[in-house]
Design a protein around this motif. Structure first.
Motif, PDB file in Angstrom:
ATOM      1  N   ASP A 147      -5.660 -11.679   2.398  1.00  0.00           N
ATOM      2  CA  ASP A 147      -5.365 -11.715   2.907  1.00  0.00           C
ATOM      3  C   ASP A 147      -4.078 -12.145   3.251  1.00  0.00           C
ATOM      4  O   ASP A 147      -3.758 -12.810   3.803  1.00  0.00           O
ATOM      5  N   GLU A 148      -2.601 -11.113   2.175  1.00  0.00           N
ATOM      6  CA  GLU A 148      -1.609 -12.223   3.206  1.00  0.00           C
ATOM      7  C   GLU A 148      -0.707 -11.545   3.891  1.00  0.00           C
ATOM      8  O   GLU A 148       0.155 -12.573   4.396  1.00  0.00           O
ATOM      9  N   LEU A 149      -0.954 -10.750   4.568  1.00  0.00           N
ATOM     10  CA  LEU A 149      -0.866 -10.185   5.949  1.00  0.00           C
ATOM     11  C   LEU A 149      -1.049 -10.263   6.999  1.00  0.00           C
ATOM     12  O   LEU A 149      -0.453 -10.325   7.699  1.00  0.00           O
ATOM     13  N   TRP A 150      -1.960 -10.858   6.891  1.00  0.00           N
ATOM     14  CA  TRP A 150      -2.691 -11.368   8.363  1.00  0.00           C
ATOM     15  C   TRP A 150      -2.444 -12.770   8.920  1.00  0.00           C
ATOM     16  O   TRP A 150      -2.546 -13.556   7.782  1.00  0.00           O
ATOM     17  N   ARG A 151      -2.446 -13.051   9.571  1.00  0.00           N
ATOM     18  CA  ARG A 151      -2.263 -14.380  10.176  1.00  0.00           C
ATOM     19  C   ARG A 151      -1.919 -14.578  11.663  1.00  0.00           C
ATOM     20  O   ARG A 151      -2.379 -13.455  12.301  1.00  0.00           O
ATOM     21  N   PRO A 152      -3.169 -15.782  11.733  1.00  0.00           N
ATOM     22  CA  PRO A 152      -3.373 -15.944  13.883  1.00  0.00           C
ATOM     23  C   PRO A 152      -3.093 -15.893  14.851  1.00  0.00           C
ATOM     24  O   PRO A 152      -3.172 -15.775  15.853  1.00  0.00           O
ATOM     25  N   ASP A 153      -1.458 -16.103  14.457  1.00  0.00           N
ATOM     26  CA  ASP A 153      -0.090 -16.617  15.271  1.00  0.00           C
ATOM     27  C   ASP A 153       0.793 -15.117  15.578  1.00  0.00           C
ATOM     28  O   ASP A 153       1.839 -15.343  15.888  1.00  0.00           O
ATOM     29  N   ASP A 154       0.642 -14.403  15.151  1.00  0.00           N
ATOM     30  CA  ASP A 154       1.352 -13.311  14.692  1.00  0.00           C
ATOM     31  C   ASP A 154       0.550 -11.536  14.996  1.00  0.00           C
ATOM     32  O   ASP A 154      -0.379 -11.301  14.691  1.00  0.00           O
ATOM     33  N   ARG A 155       1.356 -10.781  15.502  1.00  0.00           N
ATOM     34  CA  ARG A 155       0.283  -9.913  15.812  1.00  0.00           C
ATOM     35  C   ARG A 155       1.500  -8.269  15.111  1.00  0.00           C
ATOM     36  O   ARG A 155       2.739  -8.770  16.338  1.00  0.00           O
ATOM     37  N   GLU A 156       1.384  -7.661  14.202  1.00  0.00           N
ATOM     38  CA  GLU A 156       2.551  -6.346  14.285  1.00  0.00           C
ATOM     39  C   GLU A 156       2.573  -5.701  15.251  1.00  0.00           C
ATOM     40  O   GLU A 156       1.508  -5.485  16.319  1.00  0.00           O
ATOM     41  N   THR A 157       4.095  -5.343  15.532  1.00  0.00           N
ATOM     42  CA  THR A 157       4.788  -4.064  16.679  1.00  0.00           C
ATOM     43  C   THR A 157       4.188  -2.689  15.936  1.00  0.00           C
ATOM     44  O   THR A 157       4.233  -2.529  14.629  1.00  0.00           O
ATOM     45  N   ASP A 158       4.483  -1.978  16.941  1.00  0.00           N
ATOM     46  CA  ASP A 158       3.798  -0.348  16.706  1.00  0.00           C
ATOM     47  C   ASP A 158       5.457  -0.559  16.143  1.00  0.00           C
ATOM     48  O   ASP A 158       5.300   0.517  14.839  1.00  0.00           O
ATOM     49  N   GLU A 159       6.639  -0.549  15.960  1.00  0.00           N
ATOM     50  CA  GLU A 159       7.986  -0.772  15.488  1.00  0.00           C
ATOM     51  C   GLU A 159       7.798  -0.987  13.612  1.00  0.00           C
ATOM     52  O   GLU A 159       8.203  -0.031  12.817  1.00  0.00           O
ATOM     53  N   HIS A 160       6.928  -1.482  13.575  1.00  0.00           N
ATOM     54  CA  HIS A 160       6.425  -2.149  12.405  1.00  0.00           C
ATOM     55  C   HIS A 160       5.594  -1.331  11.379  1.00  0.00           C
ATOM     56  O   HIS A 160       5.807  -1.369   9.726  1.00  0.00           O
ATOM     57  N   MET A 161       4.692  -1.385  12.167  1.00  0.00           N
ATOM     58  CA  MET A 161       3.681  -0.442  11.913  1.00  0.00           C
ATOM     59  C   MET A 161       4.307   1.040  11.539  1.00  0.00           C
ATOM     60  O   MET A 161       4.023   2.093  10.153  1.00  0.00           O
ATOM     61  N   GLN A 162       5.155   1.592  12.394  1.00  0.00           N
ATOM     62  CA  GLN A 162       5.873   3.571  12.026  1.00  0.00           C
ATOM     63  C   GLN A 162       6.621   2.611  10.755  1.00  0.00           C
ATOM     64  O   GLN A 162       6.944   3.615   9.701  1.00  0.00           O
ATOM     65  N   MET A 163       7.540   1.660  10.553  1.00  0.00           N
ATOM     66  CA  MET A 163       7.683   1.201   8.843  1.00  0.00           C
ATOM     67  C   MET A 163       6.564   1.201   7.867  1.00  0.00           C
ATOM     68  O   MET A 163       6.978   1.794   7.270  1.00  0.00           O
ATOM     69  N   ARG A 164       5.890   0.695   8.239  1.00  0.00           N
ATOM     70  CA  ARG A 164       4.519   1.412   7.151  1.00  0.00           C
ATOM     71  C   ARG A 164       3.859   3.132   7.005  1.00  0.00           C
ATOM     72  O   ARG A 164       3.752   2.938   6.033  1.00  0.00           O
ATOM     73  N   MET A 165       4.171   2.959   7.777  1.00  0.00           N
ATOM     74  CA  MET A 165       3.175   4.943   8.208  1.00  0.00           C
ATOM     75  C   MET A 165       5.045   5.389   7.390  1.00  0.00           C
ATOM     76  O   MET A 165       4.277   6.815   6.744  1.00  0.00           O
ATOM     77  N   ARG A 166       5.743   5.355   7.712  1.00  0.00           N
ATOM     78  CA  ARG A 166       6.755   6.049   6.544  1.00  0.00           C
ATOM     79  C   ARG A 166       7.064   5.865   5.558  1.00  0.00           C
ATOM     80  O   ARG A 166       6.852   6.751   4.728  1.00  0.00           O
TER      81      ARG A 166
END
Length: 323
Positions: free
Chosen positions: A248-267
C-alpha cells in the motif's frame, strides 16, 4: 490510475502503536455504523471528462430526506418507487428510453452503491465512543482483545448484513432485476471484498477491484490495505487492476486524505466507467466516506449509508466540451 505522487512515498507501519499527529474524521463517517450525519461535503472538485447529475423519479432515496430504515427499503425492492409486479421490466424500459433518446455526448448509468457490513473497526469505535476512537484508538491496531487494523474483516453481524442484501437480490432477480446486465466493482479492502461475496453470492461475474474505490487513506490503521498478493490469494475470483502495487503506497501514518482529494478519485473512477466498455447497470461495493463524496460528485443529496446499506442512483453523464 490509482498512482498518486502526493501520497506515493508512503511509510508502512507494523505493531500496535503508530506515532501520529491527530487526523480525526469530521464528520466521523468512516468510524460509525450509521454513516454519520445527514450532511454533504459539497462539490469540491471541478469536472474532468464528464459532468454528472442525479436523475429523480426512480428511487425513494433520491426523492427526499432519509426517513426510511434500510431494512424497510429491502422490503420495498431497494427503494423502487414502482412497486408493481412489473416494476423491474418497467424500470429497464424507462432506462433504455433514456439511453435511446440521449443527446450526443450524454449517457445514463444506474449505480447500486453498497457500503460494507460492520467491520471490527466499526465494532471497536462503538465500544469506545467517537471521541476516544478518533483521538486514540483509530491510530492503533488492537486493544489486546480486538484487532481492527490494518485491513479488518467483517464481524458476524457484518456478514449477516450483507447476506440480507443477497436475500433481497434473490427476490428481486425473480421479479426481473437487471443483475444479468450488471458490472461489478469492489474496493480492495477485505471488508468490502467479503461484503461483495455475501451480497452477490451466485449472481456475480468477473468483479473488478479498483484502488480508487477504497476508503480514505492515511493515518487510521483500519484503512490500510493488505498487500496485493494477499488480496489475490484471499479473493481469486476477483480481477485486480494491473496498476495496483504490491504494498500500500497510498497509506501513510502522518497524513489523512481530504474530501477534495476523495472527490478527485471519484471523478477519475466515474470517468473511467463512462469511458470504458461497461454495462448500463453498475455495482460498487465501497465505504462510507468515499461514497459520501461520490454522491456529492453525482449531484445527489446527502445520504449517509449505515453499515451493509446500499443506495441505487440513476445518473446522467454529459461529456465536457473539448474533453
Amino acid at each position: 490510475m490509482p498512482y498518486d505522487s502526493e501520497h506515493h512515498d508512503a511509510h508502512s507501519s507494523t505493531g500496535g502503536h503508530v506515532p501520529h499527529p491527530l487526523h480525526p474524521d469530521e464528520p466521523p463517517v468512516a468510524a460509525t455504523e450509521t454513516g454519520g450525519p445527514d450532511t454533504s461535503p459539497g462539490d469540491l472538485e471541478h469536472p474532468h471528462l464528464y459532468r454528472y447529475e442525479t436523475v429523480s423519479g426512480f428511487f425513494l432515496q433520491t426523492e427526499g430526506s432519509k426517513h426510511v430504515e434500510f431494512e424497510d427499503l429491502l422490503e420495498r425492492h431497494f427503494g423502487l418507487l414502482d412497486t408493481s409486479p412489473q416494476r423491474w421490466a418497467n424500470f429497464r424500459t424507462r432506462i433504455a428510453e433514456l439511453q435511446r433518446n440521449a443527446a450526443p455526448g450524454e449517457a445514463y448509468k444506474v449505480l447500486f452503491l453498497g457500503r460494507h457490513g460492520q467491520g471490527w473497526h466499526n465494532f471497536a469505535a462503538a465500544k469506545y465512543g467517537y471521541e476516544a476512537w478518533e483521538t486514540h484508538y483509530t491510530y492503533q491496531t488492537t486493544d489486546g482483545e480486538l484487532t481492527w487494523g490494518p485491513d479488518p474483516e467483517l464481524t458476524n453481524l457484518g456478514h449477516e448484513q450483507a447476506r440480507a442484501v443477497r436475500r433481497t437480490w434473490g427476490r428481486e432477480v425473480e421479479a426481473g432485476a437487471p443483475v444479468d446486465e450488471m458490472t461489478w466493482f469492489v474496493s480492495p479492502l477485505t471488508r468490502t471484498c467479503q461484503t461483495f461475496l455475501n451480497s452477490w453470492e451466485g449472481l456475480y461475474r468477473s468483479p473488478q477491484i479498483w484502488e480508487d474505490w477504497r476508503e480514505i487513506y492515511g493515518s487510521h490503521t483500519c484503512d490500510k490495505r493488505s498487500p496485493r498478493s494477499i488480496i489475490a490469494a484471499r479473493f481469486p475470483m476477483m480481477e485486480i487492476e494491473e496498476s495496483m502495487s504490491e504494498h500500500d503506497e497510498l497509506w501513510r501514518p502522518d497524513d489523512r486524505e481530504t474530501d477534495e482529494h476523495m472527490q478527485m478519485r471519484m471523478r477519475r473512477a466515474m470517468d473511467r466507467v463512462m469511458s470504458g466498455d461497461y454495462t448500463t447497470y453498475i455495482s460498487v461495493t465501497a465505504h462510507a466516506a468515499i461514497l459520501r463524496n461520490l454522491l456529492a460528485v453525482l449531484g445527489h443529496r446527502a445520504y449517509p449509508l449505515a453499515t451493509g446499506e446500499m443506495i441505487p442512483v440513476v445518473i446522467k453523464a454529459t461529456r465536457m466540451s473539448g474533453a
